[in-house]
Design a protein around this motif. Structure first.
Motif, PDB file in Angstrom:
ATOM      1  N   THR A 151      51.796  15.714  -1.015  1.00  0.00           N
ATOM      2  CA  THR A 151      50.677  14.873  -0.589  1.00  0.00           C
ATOM      3  C   THR A 151      50.297  13.889  -1.691  1.00  0.00           C
ATOM      4  O   THR A 151      50.037  12.713  -1.428  1.00  0.00           O
ATOM      5  N   LEU A 155      50.431   9.842  -1.288  1.00  0.00           N
ATOM      6  CA  LEU A 155      49.186   9.079  -1.412  1.00  0.00           C
ATOM      7  C   LEU A 155      49.238   8.080  -2.568  1.00  0.00           C
ATOM      8  O   LEU A 155      48.795   6.952  -2.435  1.00  0.00           O
ATOM      9  N   THR A 156      49.754   8.525  -3.710  1.00  0.00           N
ATOM     10  CA  THR A 156      49.730   7.695  -4.918  1.00  0.00           C
ATOM     11  C   THR A 156      50.970   6.840  -5.089  1.00  0.00           C
ATOM     12  O   THR A 156      50.967   5.901  -5.875  1.00  0.00           O
ATOM     13  N   TYR A 318      50.004  15.492   6.736  1.00  0.00           N
ATOM     14  CA  TYR A 318      50.281  14.313   5.919  1.00  0.00           C
ATOM     15  C   TYR A 318      51.501  14.534   5.023  1.00  0.00           C
ATOM     16  O   TYR A 318      52.258  13.606   4.768  1.00  0.00           O
TER      17      TYR A 318
END
Length: 355
Positions: A151, A155-156, A318
Motif C-alpha cells: 500500500t 500510494l507514494t 488497494y
C-alpha cells in the motif's frame, strides 16, 4: 462605449477621465451636457471596474472546476483502461511454473528491500529504527506487514518499492488466473502471509548481519521475553476481556434502551391513553431493541482489540492489483458516507446542537 475604453483598473479609468476633461473644456458652460454624459458613462465604467475582482474570482473558480473535471475524467479513463488491462492479464493462460517464477522474483525483491532498509538505517546511525520496525512486525503479523508495504508503494510511488509492487502484482495476477471464486480469497491470503514472512525474516537476517551483535542479542532477548509474558497473561486477558465486553454491553445496552423508552414515554403522555398510546409503546419497545443491538455491535467493535492485528478491507483492496474495482467502490461508499454525515451535522447545528 462612447468616451471610455473598457478597463478593470480604476486608476486607468481616472486617467481616461482626466484626458477627457482636458480635451473638452470642463469650464466652458457650452460643454455642460457633454460633460454630464461623460460623467454618467464614467460611473457605469467605475461600477464595472469595481466588480473586476469578483469576475476574476468567478473565472478562476470556473477554470478550476473545468480543470478538476478534466482531471477526473482523465483519471477515470486511465483507471478503466488499467482495470481492463488487469482483466485481460488475469484471463491469460498461466501455468504453475509461471507462478513459481513470479514468486521467486517477488521473494528476491522483498529480501533486497529488507536488506537495503536495514543497511541504510545502520549507516545513518539509526539502529533504533530497526528495533522499532521489529516491534511493528511483531504487532502487525506477516500479512498486514506485507499489505502495508505494498500500500505504501502504491500510494507514494517510491522507486525503491516499485520492484515489490510489480513482482507482487505478477504473482497475484498469475494466482488469480488459476483460482476460482471459491478459493481466490484463500489463495491470496496465503500468498500475502507467505510474502510477509519472507520480508520479516529477511529483515531479521539483515539486522543480525549489520547490527551490533550485543544490541541484536538484546533485541531478540526482549522479543522472547515479551512472547513469554504474552503467553502467560493470555488466559487472564481473555477472561477479563470477555467480562468487560459482557458488562459494557449490558450497561450501555440498558442505558440506550432506557433513553429510547423515556423518549417514547413522553410521546405517550402527549397522546393520552388509548390505542395510539399502546401502538407508540410497542413501537418504542421495537425501536429500543434495535438501538440496543446497534449499540452493542458498535461497542463490541470498539472493544475488539484483535481488529488492530487485521487489515482493513479498503487497504487490502488497494494493495491488490486485481481489486481495483472493489477499491473504487469502497472509496465511493466512503465519500457518500462522509457527505451524509456532513449533512447530518449541518442539520443538528441548525437546530442548535453541536456534534
Amino acid at each position: 462605449m462612447a468616451y471610455f475604453r473598457q478597463t478593470d483598473s480604476l486608476e486607468d479609468l481616472k486617467n481616461q477621465y482626466r484626458i477627457l476633461l482636458t480635451k473638452f473644456d470642463y469650464k466652458d458652460p457650452k460643454n455642460a451636457k457633454l460633460l454630464a454624459a461623460i460623467d454618467k458613462e464614467y460611473k457605469k465604467c467605475q461600477a464595472y471596474a469595481k466588480m473586476a475582482p469578483l469576475r476574476k474570482a468567478k473565472d478562476d473558480f470556473v477554470r478550476k472546476m473545468d480543470e478538476e473535471e478534466r482531471q477526473r475524467v482523465s483519471e477515470e479513463q486511465k483507471r478503466a483502461e488499467y482495470n481492463e488491462q488487469i482483466k485481460r492479464r488475469t484471463q491469460a493462460h498461466y501455468t504453475k511454473a509461471d507462478c513459481h517464477n513470479y514468486l521467486d522474483e517477488a521473494v528476491r525483491e522483498l529480501k533486497k528491500y529488507a536488506y537495503m532498509q536495514v543497511r541504510d538505517n545502520i549507516k545513518s546511525g539509526s539502529a533504533k529504527a530497526c528495533r522499532n520496525e521489529l516491534d511493528v512486525f511483531r504487532m502487525n503479523g506477516y500479512r498486514k506487514t506485507y499489505i502495508n508495504l505494498r500500500t505504501l508503494g502504491k500510494l507514494t510511488k517510491q522507486s525503491d518499492l516499485a520492484g515489490i509492487v510489480e513482482t507482487g502484482d505478477n504473482v497475484e495476477i498469475a494466482l488469480v488466473s488459476l483460482a476460482n471464486d471459491n478459493n481466490k480469497e484463500q489463495i491470496l491470503h496465503k500468498m500475502e502471509e507467505k510474502l510477509g514472512a519472507v520480508y520479516v525474516n529477511a529483515y531479521k537476517e539483515a539486522c543480525e548481519k549489520y547490527m551490533d551483535d550485543v544490541e541484536y542479542a538484546r533485541v531478540i532477548a526482549n522479543e522472547n521475553k515479551r512472547d513469554r509474558e504474552d503467553k502467560r497473561i493470555e488466559p487472564f486477558r481473555k477472561v477479563i476481556y470477555m467480562i468487560t465486553r459482557v458488562m459494557a454491553s449490558i450497561i450501555f445496552g440498558a442505558v440506550a434502551f432506557l433513553i429510547v423508552m423515556a423518549i417514547f414515554a413522553m410521546l405517550t403522555t402527549l397522546t393520552g391513553r388509548g390505542i395510539v398510546s399502546n401502538i407508540i409503546t410497542i413501537i418504542g419497545v421495537v425501536v429500543g431493541i434495535m438501538v440496543v443491538v446497534l449499540v452493542v455491535k458498535i461497542l463490541n467493535r470498539l472493544l475488539d482489540f484483535d481488529q488492530y492485528h487485521e487489515v482493513t478491507t479498503k487497504k487490502t483492496a488497494y494493495s491488490r492489483v486485481t481489486e481495483g474495482e472493489k477499491y473504487d467502490e469502497l472509496e465511493k461508499n466512503e465519500n457518500i458516507s462522509k457527505n451524509t454525515s456532513g449533512i447530518i451535522r449541518l442539520i443538528f447545528r441548525l437546530l442548535g446542537i453541536r456534534i
